[in-house]
Design an enzyme around this catalytic site. Structure first.
Site, mmCIF file in Angstrom:
data_model
loop_
_atom_site.group_PDB
_atom_site.id
_atom_site.type_symbol
_atom_site.label_atom_id
_atom_site.label_comp_id
_atom_site.label_asym_id
_atom_site.label_seq_id
_atom_site.Cartn_x
_atom_site.Cartn_y
_atom_site.Cartn_z
ATOM 1 N N ASN A 102 -13.111 -3.092 2.415
ATOM 2 C CA ASN A 102 -14.128 -2.053 2.530
ATOM 3 C C ASN A 102 -15.092 -2.150 1.353
ATOM 4 O O ASN A 102 -14.700 -2.534 0.247
ATOM 5 C CB ASN A 102 -13.464 -0.670 2.544
ATOM 6 C CG ASN A 102 -12.611 -0.460 3.785
ATOM 7 O OD1 ASN A 102 -13.005 -0.863 4.872
ATOM 8 N ND2 ASN A 102 -11.455 0.156 3.623
ATOM 9 N N ASP A 156 0.850 -1.198 0.000
ATOM 10 C CA ASP A 156 0.000 0.000 0.000
ATOM 11 C C ASP A 156 0.883 1.244 0.000
ATOM 12 O O ASP A 156 1.901 1.306 0.692
ATOM 13 C CB ASP A 156 -0.915 -0.003 1.223
ATOM 14 C CG ASP A 156 -2.056 0.987 1.082
ATOM 15 O OD1 ASP A 156 -3.215 0.541 0.936
ATOM 16 O OD2 ASP A 156 -1.806 2.220 1.110
ATOM 17 N N ILE A 157 0.490 2.242 -0.790
ATOM 18 C CA ILE A 157 1.301 3.448 -0.946
ATOM 19 C C ILE A 157 1.282 4.328 0.314
ATOM 20 O O ILE A 157 2.209 5.108 0.542
ATOM 21 C CB ILE A 157 0.825 4.235 -2.195
ATOM 22 C CG1 ILE A 157 1.923 5.126 -2.732
ATOM 23 C CG2 ILE A 157 -0.452 5.017 -1.937
ATOM 24 C CD1 ILE A 157 1.663 5.644 -4.142
ATOM 25 N N HIS A 185 -10.181 -5.180 -3.049
ATOM 26 C CA HIS A 185 -8.843 -5.421 -2.510
ATOM 27 C C HIS A 185 -8.970 -5.824 -1.061
ATOM 28 O O HIS A 185 -9.772 -5.276 -0.313
ATOM 29 C CB HIS A 185 -7.942 -4.196 -2.664
ATOM 30 C CG HIS A 185 -8.588 -2.910 -2.268
ATOM 31 N ND1 HIS A 185 -9.470 -2.244 -3.076
ATOM 32 C CD2 HIS A 185 -8.484 -2.183 -1.128
ATOM 33 C CE1 HIS A 185 -9.881 -1.154 -2.465
ATOM 34 N NE2 HIS A 185 -9.317 -1.091 -1.271
ATOM 35 N N LEU A 186 -8.145 -6.783 -0.704
ATOM 36 C CA LEU A 186 -8.039 -7.230 0.678
ATOM 37 C C LEU A 186 -6.828 -6.525 1.262
ATOM 38 O O LEU A 186 -5.714 -6.668 0.761
ATOM 39 C CB LEU A 186 -7.830 -8.749 0.662
ATOM 40 C CG LEU A 186 -8.266 -9.642 1.800
ATOM 41 C CD1 LEU A 186 -9.693 -9.362 2.238
ATOM 42 C CD2 LEU A 186 -8.093 -11.092 1.368
HETATM 43 P P1 AMP Z 1 -9.768 1.553 0.277
HETATM 44 O O1 AMP Z 1 -9.863 2.864 1.025
HETATM 45 O O2 AMP Z 1 -10.208 0.385 1.075
HETATM 46 O O3 AMP Z 1 -10.451 1.650 -1.076
HETATM 47 O O4 AMP Z 1 -8.215 1.315 0.039
HETATM 48 C C1 AMP Z 1 -7.523 1.839 -1.045
HETATM 49 C C2 AMP Z 1 -6.062 1.730 -0.699
HETATM 50 O O5 AMP Z 1 -5.313 1.891 -1.879
HETATM 51 C C3 AMP Z 1 -5.581 2.804 0.293
HETATM 52 O O6 AMP Z 1 -5.047 2.168 1.443
HETATM 53 C C4 AMP Z 1 -4.526 3.561 -0.510
HETATM 54 O O7 AMP Z 1 -3.441 3.983 0.286
HETATM 55 C C5 AMP Z 1 -4.120 2.546 -1.554
HETATM 56 N N1 AMP Z 1 -3.583 3.097 -2.771
HETATM 57 C C6 AMP Z 1 -4.099 4.104 -3.519
HETATM 58 N N2 AMP Z 1 -3.341 4.322 -4.600
HETATM 59 C C7 AMP Z 1 -2.325 3.418 -4.549
HETATM 60 C C8 AMP Z 1 -1.196 3.133 -5.383
HETATM 61 N N3 AMP Z 1 -0.963 3.822 -6.510
HETATM 62 N N4 AMP Z 1 -0.353 2.151 -5.013
HETATM 63 C C9 AMP Z 1 -0.578 1.458 -3.884
HETATM 64 N N5 AMP Z 1 -1.622 1.669 -3.065
HETATM 65 C C10 AMP Z 1 -2.481 2.642 -3.385
#
Ligand code: AMP
Ligand code: ZN
Length: 113
Positions: free
Chosen positions: A86, A29-30, A99-100
């Site tokens: 979520n 995760d970023i 995504h998990l």
């Molecule tokens: P959610 O809020 O459950 O939809 O989680 C989305 C997740 O994606 C968040 O934890 C973000 O930090 C992560 N995210 C968004 N963009 C990226 C990216 N380019 N690379 C990796 N993780 C990301």
């Protein structure tokens, strides 16, 4: 194709890959919320958990097995880890490709915020 995670799967957007096979992809995760914060995603685009159908059951089960494998590889399986998916706005879902979240490496709080 406008989906961020489909672009990550296609390697159009870089990500720190943790695991990949024919049907599942996992990457860091970023904006990590714990020392270990990895996202496990299906290569098939499903916008939310509500789109999961009977044919997807093996795929969803496989996502959990990949999460277990990563937790063991990262040496957090015995300590404990949290898996979160979520769904829709009030849950906090921001990326509409399921995504998990695998979170570990610190004590988690309950109930989650
Ligand atoms: P959610 O809020 O459950 O939809 O989680 C989305 C997740 O994606 C968040 O934890 C973000 O930090 C992560 N995210 C968004 N963009 C990226 C990216 N380019 N690379 C990796 N993780 C990301
Ligand atoms: Zn997608």
């Amino acid at each position: 194709m406008s989906c961020l995670f489909c672009k990550i799967i296609a390697k159009e957007i870089p990500a720190k890959t943790v695991y990949e096979d024919e049907t599942v992809f996992a990457f860091e995760d970023i904006h990590p919320q714990a020392p270990v914060h990895i996202l496990i995603i299906p290569k098939k685009h499903l916008s939310t958990a509500l789109e999961i159908e009977n044919d997807d059951h093996p795929l969803i089960g496989h996502m959990f097995q990949v999460a277990n494998r990563i937790a063991r590889d990262k040496k957090v399986a015995d300590r404990g880890f949290r898996l979160v998916m979520n769904c829709n706005r009030e849950s906090g879902q921001t990326v509409f490709h399921i995504h998990l979240h695998l979170l570990a490496g610190r004590t988690m709080h309950w109930p989650p915020g």
